[in-house]
Design an enzyme around this catalytic site. Structure first.
Site, short mmCIF file in Angstrom:
data_model
loop_
_atom_site.label_atom_id
_atom_site.label_comp_id
_atom_site.label_asym_id
_atom_site.label_seq_id
_atom_site.Cartn_x
_atom_site.Cartn_y
_atom_site.Cartn_z
N ASP A 1 -39.48 56.09 -4.46
CA ASP A 1 -39.80 57.32 -5.16
C ASP A 1 -41.08 56.92 -6.09
O ASP A 1 -40.61 56.40 -6.96
CB ASP A 1 -38.71 57.97 -6.05
CG ASP A 1 -38.77 59.12 -6.76
OD1 ASP A 1 -39.88 59.43 -7.50
OD2 ASP A 1 -38.10 60.10 -6.92
N HIS A 2 -42.15 57.30 -5.89
CA HIS A 2 -43.43 56.57 -6.61
C HIS A 2 -43.45 57.12 -8.14
O HIS A 2 -44.08 56.58 -8.97
CB HIS A 2 -44.61 56.96 -5.95
CG HIS A 2 -45.03 58.30 -5.86
ND1 HIS A 2 -44.65 59.04 -4.87
CD2 HIS A 2 -45.87 59.12 -6.50
CE1 HIS A 2 -45.06 60.51 -5.28
NE2 HIS A 2 -45.90 60.40 -6.22
N HIS B 1 -37.97 63.21 -7.38
CA HIS B 1 -38.90 62.80 -8.60
C HIS B 1 -38.07 63.66 -9.93
O HIS B 1 -37.80 62.95 -11.03
CB HIS B 1 -40.12 63.26 -8.35
CG HIS B 1 -40.96 63.01 -7.04
ND1 HIS B 1 -40.82 61.82 -6.60
CD2 HIS B 1 -41.87 63.64 -6.45
CE1 HIS B 1 -41.48 61.75 -5.44
NE2 HIS B 1 -41.84 63.01 -5.35
P1 NAD Z 1 -50.42 60.54 7.58
O1 NAD Z 1 -50.04 61.65 8.80
O2 NAD Z 1 -51.69 60.26 7.14
O3 NAD Z 1 -50.33 59.19 8.55
C1 NAD Z 1 -49.17 58.93 9.55
C2 NAD Z 1 -49.35 57.58 10.52
O4 NAD Z 1 -48.60 57.54 11.31
C3 NAD Z 1 -50.68 57.68 11.13
O5 NAD Z 1 -51.03 56.19 10.96
C4 NAD Z 1 -50.42 57.77 12.71
O6 NAD Z 1 -51.39 57.30 13.43
C5 NAD Z 1 -49.09 57.26 12.73
N1 NAD Z 1 -48.40 57.84 14.02
C6 NAD Z 1 -48.04 59.41 14.06
N2 NAD Z 1 -47.33 59.37 15.18
C7 NAD Z 1 -47.21 58.17 15.75
C8 NAD Z 1 -46.45 57.46 16.85
N3 NAD Z 1 -45.64 58.44 17.78
N4 NAD Z 1 -46.39 56.40 16.84
C9 NAD Z 1 -47.04 55.55 15.91
N5 NAD Z 1 -47.93 55.88 14.85
C10 NAD Z 1 -47.73 57.33 14.84
O7 NAD Z 1 -49.24 60.63 6.68
P2 NAD Z 1 -49.18 59.98 5.33
O8 NAD Z 1 -49.80 60.85 4.28
O9 NAD Z 1 -49.70 58.44 5.29
O10 NAD Z 1 -47.53 59.75 4.99
C11 NAD Z 1 -46.91 58.89 5.61
C12 NAD Z 1 -45.52 58.99 4.71
O11 NAD Z 1 -45.60 58.70 3.40
C13 NAD Z 1 -44.52 60.43 4.77
O12 NAD Z 1 -43.20 60.17 4.82
C14 NAD Z 1 -44.96 60.97 3.50
O13 NAD Z 1 -44.01 61.85 3.04
C15 NAD Z 1 -45.05 59.58 2.55
N6 NAD Z 1 -45.90 59.91 1.39
C16 NAD Z 1 -47.31 59.98 1.32
C17 NAD Z 1 -48.27 60.15 0.33
C18 NAD Z 1 -49.68 60.16 0.44
O14 NAD Z 1 -50.25 60.41 -0.66
N7 NAD Z 1 -49.98 60.29 1.52
C19 NAD Z 1 -47.56 60.07 -0.84
C20 NAD Z 1 -46.22 60.17 -1.04
C21 NAD Z 1 -45.29 59.87 0.11
#
Ligand code: NAD
Length: 486
Positions: free
Chosen positions: A182-183, A245
């Site tokens: 939980d950032h 959060h």
């Molecule tokens: P994103 O969509 O940018 O990245 C998803 C990744 O998964 C990519 O590298 C994609 O290539 C890969 N992927 C998708 N399908 C795949 C498969 N079948 N096999 C292998 N790889 C596959 O998502 P994100 O924004 O990086 O978020 C990732 C997690 O982090 C989520 O749970 C999100 O809720 C959480 N999160 C993200 C942020 C943020 O700032 N981006 C902040 C808080 C939490």
């Protein structure tokens, strides 16, 4: 001092994603620069794309540069850092791919003498979390050293799905090895809540229902759902922000004093608080909660017009509510919270409102303690003093500011939390027992909303770039109360 030389292979699922790029790679670089990562560590990025090791290294380099636009980085150090990165194309839904991944991990383990220690970071869409954890177990990706799982939000979308996910994970990982991120728990002023509460007689002695009238937690965002409409439709403000959060912030404000500062004692105190939560009846939900959706402005879409959003969607982009506990120092004190998208500005803050008292000088403002978590870090106490040229009182703020030097030293939340995973400090991660209670509470509210069955009528459309629906100003028990942050 924790051991800084912890050999390991860190596997990042979603290595080409936004989170890895914007947060994880810069955070790892900062840890590397400070000597907090061992020399014998390797990072194995995985995703579906057919990248090479070299291409991932270029991406990592770019990510670190983007995160430090005003800093002259030591190029030698940067190159040394990126040499620890490797890439393996991998579709998480294909069991055969885990065998290739296993070989890649073993090779790195040998090359870096990583002691068979593994950290698996799931930076991927949540629908894959359970599958990955199961495959790690079934395809024998676990090492003979330590095995830790870092998992992003959301952890389920209700208690039932969270339970299922937890079962899937628990074959491979013991609770003590699961780090649910939980950032918000990595933010400086959130981490400052307990020290501030417990080390100052001025604050500690008033931290009870005799002196505190109510507590208000606001997590406001000015952005809309942007490209994330598809995900948001499965979530909504209550699940996306309150379940994690807001509940963690409220927990830090209301939990009893822990026996000591170990992770175990802190989690025990958090659980004691949540064992005393008052679950709201349907009548309480109808009275004390309100939800809404943002409308359009001249330059922005309404929620219902956003891409991948059902034009008849009942998903709330704003929620305000009240929660109370029977235990802990704030027993029976109303704790109000609200969060929403497309509000006036981005701001995460806590306002603690003290009971007012009669005085000889006339109208006085409530004393309040306000903690601004984002975007500026600051807290202040609002007190009354005399007006200078006329009778009566005026409010003044006593401000606790952070110097520029302080601000430079504050690490990003992800850097802190990644370091905690390395040194096995579980304090600032969500324990399964907390999560169970959080979901139970959210399910109670969602069920009451479903039973209301009045659909769209119960979703107030609110004007963008203001502070949400007018109904959110009427959830207070005492008609004289109002949001301090307006
Ligand atoms: P994103 O969509 O940018 O990245 C998803 C990744 O998964 C990519 O590298 C994609 O290539 C890969 N992927 C998708 N399908 C795949 C498969 N079948 N096999 C292998 N790889 C596959 O998502 P994100 O924004 O990086 O978020 C990732 C997690 O982090 C989520 O749970 C999100 O809720 C959480 N999160 C993200 C942020 C943020 O700032 N981006 C902040 C808080 C939490």
């Amino acid at each position: 001092m924790p051991d800084k030389n912890i050999p390991l292979v860190l596997v990042i699922f979603g290595g080409s994603g936004d989170l890895a790029h914007r947060k994880l790679y810069p955070a790892l670089f900062n840890l590397f620069e400070q000597g907090l990562l061992a020399r014998n560590f390797a990072v194995l990025g995985t995703a579906r794309r057919p990248w090479t090791h070299e291409y991932l290294r270029e991406q990592v380099l770019e990510a670190v540069r983007e995160a430090n636009p005003d800093t002259e980085l030591d190029e030698h150090e940067l190159t040394a850092f990126t040499q620890h990165f490797y890439y393996q194309a991998h579709d998480v839904t294909n069991p055969d791919h885990y065998q290739t991944l296993k070989k890649a991990i073993s090779k790195l383990d040998q090359k870096y003498a990583a002691g068979h220690n593994r950290i698996f970071y799931l930076a991927m869409a949540p629908r894959f979390f359970g599958t990955i954890a199961e495959q790690i177990y079934e395809q024998h990706l676990l090492g003979d050293g330590f095995n830790r799982l870092v998992i992003e939000k959301p952890f389920g979308r209700d208690l039932k799905s969270a339970n299922k996910l937890n079962d899937q994970i628990s074959h491979a990982f013991a609770e003590k090895d699961v780090y649910r991120i939980d950032h918000y728990l990595g933010k400086e002023l959130v981490q400052n809540i307990l020290p501030m509460r417990l080390s100052n007689p001025l604050i500690k002695n008033i931290w009870n229902h005799r002196y505190i009238k109510n507590v208000q937690v606001t997590l406001a965002e000015s952005l809309g759902v942007e490209a994330r409409g598809g995900y948001y439709e499965t979530s909504g403000a209550l699940r996306d922000m309150v379940q994690n959060h807001i509940f963690q912030i409220i927990t830090l404000l209301a939990m009893p004093e822990p026996a000591d500062l170990t992770a175990g004692a802190i989690h025990a105190a958090k659980q004691a608080l949540w064992d005393s939560v008052i679950f709201p009846s349907s009548a309480m939900v109808a009275r004390n909660f309100t939800r809404g959706q943002y409308d359009k402005s001249s330059s922005t879409f309404a929620y219902l017009e956003e891409p991948n959003v059902d034009p008849k969607s009942l998903t709330e982009t704003f929620v305000a509510g009240e929660i109370k506990f029977l235990g802990g120092p704030l027993a029976k004190v109303p704790i109000f919270f609200r969060t929403g998208k497309r509000l006036r500005e981005k701001q995460s803050r806590i306002d603690i409102v003290l009971q007012s008292m009669n005085n000889l000088y006339g109208k006085a403002s409530s004393n309040t303690l306000s903690i601004i978590v984002d975007p500026v870090m600051r807290f202040y106490i609002t007190i009354n003093g005399k007006k200078i040229t006329e009778p009566g009182l005026r409010p003044e703020n006593l401000v606790y500011r952070f110097s520029d030097e302080d601000l430079r030293q504050v690490p990003d939340g992800y850097e802190r939390l990644l370091h905690d995973v390395l040194v096995e400090d579980r304090t600032n991660f969500t324990h399964w027992r907390e999560l169970e209670k959080f979901w139970e509470y959210i399910d109670t509210v969602e069920d009451a909303w479903l039973a209301e069955d009045k659909g769209i009528d119960h979703l107030d459309q609110y004007a963008p770039f203001k502070m949400g629906p007018a109904a959110a100003n009427k959830i207070f028990e005492d008609a004289s109360d109002h949001w301090i942050y307006r």
